[in-house]
Motif scaffolding. Structure first.
Motif, PDB file in Angstrom:
ATOM      1  N   UNK A 131       0.765  -1.352  -0.040  1.00  0.00           N
ATOM      2  CA  UNK A 131      -0.060   0.028   0.000  1.00  0.00           C
ATOM      3  C   UNK A 131       0.891   1.178   0.059  1.00  0.00           C
ATOM      4  N   UNK A 132       2.183   1.142   0.438  1.00  0.00           N
ATOM      5  CA  UNK A 132       3.008   2.246   0.393  1.00  0.00           C
ATOM      6  C   UNK A 132       3.301   2.489  -1.113  1.00  0.00           C
ATOM      7  N   UNK A 133       3.094   1.808  -1.970  1.00  0.00           N
ATOM      8  CA  UNK A 133       3.551   2.002  -3.339  1.00  0.00           C
ATOM      9  C   UNK A 133       2.489   1.990  -4.426  1.00  0.00           C
ATOM     10  N   UNK A 134       1.108   1.645  -4.001  1.00  0.00           N
ATOM     11  CA  UNK A 134       0.154   1.335  -5.008  1.00  0.00           C
ATOM     12  C   UNK A 134      -0.401   2.596  -5.121  1.00  0.00           C
ATOM     13  N   UNK A 135      -0.661   3.138  -6.271  1.00  0.00           N
ATOM     14  CA  UNK A 135      -1.374   4.443  -6.485  1.00  0.00           C
ATOM     15  C   UNK A 135      -2.655   4.027  -7.383  1.00  0.00           C
ATOM     16  N   UNK A 136      -3.641   5.055  -7.066  1.00  0.00           N
ATOM     17  CA  UNK A 136      -4.865   5.290  -8.182  1.00  0.00           C
ATOM     18  C   UNK A 136      -4.571   5.363  -9.467  1.00  0.00           C
ATOM     19  N   UNK A 139      -3.169   8.841  -9.657  1.00  0.00           N
ATOM     20  CA  UNK A 139      -1.870   9.077  -9.257  1.00  0.00           C
ATOM     21  C   UNK A 139      -1.846   9.422  -7.831  1.00  0.00           C
ATOM     22  N   UNK A 140      -2.802   9.553  -6.936  1.00  0.00           N
ATOM     23  CA  UNK A 140      -3.141   9.456  -5.738  1.00  0.00           C
ATOM     24  C   UNK A 140      -2.501   8.306  -4.828  1.00  0.00           C
ATOM     25  N   UNK A 141      -2.137   8.140  -3.649  1.00  0.00           N
ATOM     26  CA  UNK A 141      -1.797   6.780  -3.100  1.00  0.00           C
ATOM     27  C   UNK A 141      -3.345   6.055  -2.684  1.00  0.00           C
ATOM     28  N   UNK A 142      -3.365   4.956  -3.146  1.00  0.00           N
ATOM     29  CA  UNK A 142      -4.498   4.277  -2.722  1.00  0.00           C
ATOM     30  C   UNK A 142      -5.004   4.132  -1.365  1.00  0.00           C
ATOM     31  N   UNK A 143      -3.875   4.166  -0.582  1.00  0.00           N
ATOM     32  CA  UNK A 143      -4.282   3.984   1.000  1.00  0.00           C
ATOM     33  C   UNK A 143      -4.520   5.362   1.682  1.00  0.00           C
ATOM     34  N   UNK A 144      -4.203   6.668   0.950  1.00  0.00           N
ATOM     35  CA  UNK A 144      -4.363   7.711   1.603  1.00  0.00           C
ATOM     36  C   UNK A 144      -5.886   7.801   2.396  1.00  0.00           C
ATOM     37  N   UNK A 145      -6.017   8.225   3.399  1.00  0.00           N
ATOM     38  CA  UNK A 145      -7.292   8.321   4.201  1.00  0.00           C
ATOM     39  C   UNK A 145      -7.939   6.985   4.538  1.00  0.00           C
ATOM     40  N   UNK A 175      10.340  -0.546   6.965  1.00  0.00           N
ATOM     41  CA  UNK A 175       9.374  -0.985   7.881  1.00  0.00           C
ATOM     42  C   UNK A 175       7.991  -0.723   7.432  1.00  0.00           C
ATOM     43  N   UNK A 176       7.084  -1.727   7.474  1.00  0.00           N
ATOM     44  CA  UNK A 176       5.901  -1.715   6.712  1.00  0.00           C
ATOM     45  C   UNK A 176       4.966  -0.378   7.600  1.00  0.00           C
ATOM     46  N   UNK A 181       2.034   4.611   6.712  1.00  0.00           N
ATOM     47  CA  UNK A 181       1.593   5.880   7.254  1.00  0.00           C
ATOM     48  C   UNK A 181       2.104   7.055   6.531  1.00  0.00           C
ATOM     49  N   UNK A 182       3.285   6.822   6.114  1.00  0.00           N
ATOM     50  CA  UNK A 182       3.758   8.085   5.087  1.00  0.00           C
ATOM     51  C   UNK A 182       2.961   8.085   3.760  1.00  0.00           C
ATOM     52  N   UNK A 183       2.265   7.329   3.341  1.00  0.00           N
ATOM     53  CA  UNK A 183       1.484   7.272   2.166  1.00  0.00           C
ATOM     54  C   UNK A 183       0.025   7.735   2.485  1.00  0.00           C
ATOM     55  N   UNK A 184      -0.182   7.870   3.773  1.00  0.00           N
ATOM     56  CA  UNK A 184      -1.668   8.660   4.301  1.00  0.00           C
ATOM     57  C   UNK A 184      -2.571   7.777   4.963  1.00  0.00           C
TER      58      UNK A 184
END
Length: 228
Positions: A131-136, A139-145, A175-176, A181-184
């Motif tokens: 999830x730290x590398x997957x984008x919609x 171009x947004x992080x998939x996991x953001x929010x 570290x996961x 968390x950094x991806x939102x």
């Protein structure tokens, strides 16, 4: 027929996190396919099939799945498509940090499973790092929010040394918890709970081996499959 794709590491998946949902879905008549990054057989983390670590019963259950014909003959991730499947499952294990989480085709499978109206993704333990590398597509992080759980820093501290080296000598690349968390993500590994499974829309995440059964149950309920 309900169908599920498992995306499994060739660098070391954690046995229980794959075998538990695999077995419970199979028992309910779900059609299962397996994919690995290169199409070679998945590799199980030795620690997850050490009877001194996990017990003989768990080892037997894991090895039964590991030796299943579907695991022995996986398809390459690049040839897989999320659309035909009702769910895509990403079992964890440290090995995912070196292959599955870094694979653009695996990330596309996750994105498509979560983005569609019908699909769902189950992501477990270290695989949550994808999830730290997957984008919609925007171009947004998939996991953001999104609310998620996963393998926590507090547990990682007890495994790696001061230089982030694993017991087998490999250096853990990240570290996961930190990266997700950094991806939102709204991260909560529920460290005071025996199990931790979080559902946010079409994304189900699970903390680690001890949450394998709860994760499988959550997915089964979501898919609406019953015992044969």
């Amino acid at each position: 027929m309900t169908s599920v794709l498992f995306v499994v590491s060739e660098e070391g998946y954690w046995g229980e996190e794959c075998a538990t949902p695999f077995r419970e879905l199979s028992e309910r008549g779900v059609d299962i396919d397996v994919a690995t990054p290169s199409g070679n057989e998945p590799v199980v983390d030795d620690r997850s099939v050490d009877p001194d670590e996990v017990g003989e019963e768990t080892v037997d259950a894991v090895m039964e799945v590991h030796e299943d014909d579907r695991m022995i003959h996986p398809k390459p991730v690049a040839t897989a498509d999320a659309d035909p499947y009702d769910a895509v499952v990403f079992p964890g294990g440290h090995g995912t940090e070196w292959d599955v989480n870094q694979d653009r085709h695996a990330r596309a499978l996750l994105r498509d499973a979560v983005a569609g109206d019908d699909g769902v993704a189950l992501v477990v333990c270290h695989a949550v790092g994808i999830l730290a590398f997957t984008r919609t597509e925007d171009g947004e992080f998939l996991v953001d929010g999104r609310d998620v759980t996963g393998f926590p820093n507090e547990w990682e501290e007890g495994i790696v040394d001061e230089h982030d080296n694993m017991p087998d000598g490999r250096k853990l690349p990240y570290w996961v918890e930190d990266e997700v968390k950094a991806a939102g993500a709204n991260w909560d590994a529920e460290l005071d709970a025996d199990e931790s499974v979080t559902t946010d829309g079409d994304l189900i995440t699970a903390r680690g081996p001890g949450s394998s059964h709860a994760a499988a149950t959550t997915l089964i309920e979501r898919l609406g499959v019953t015992d044969d």
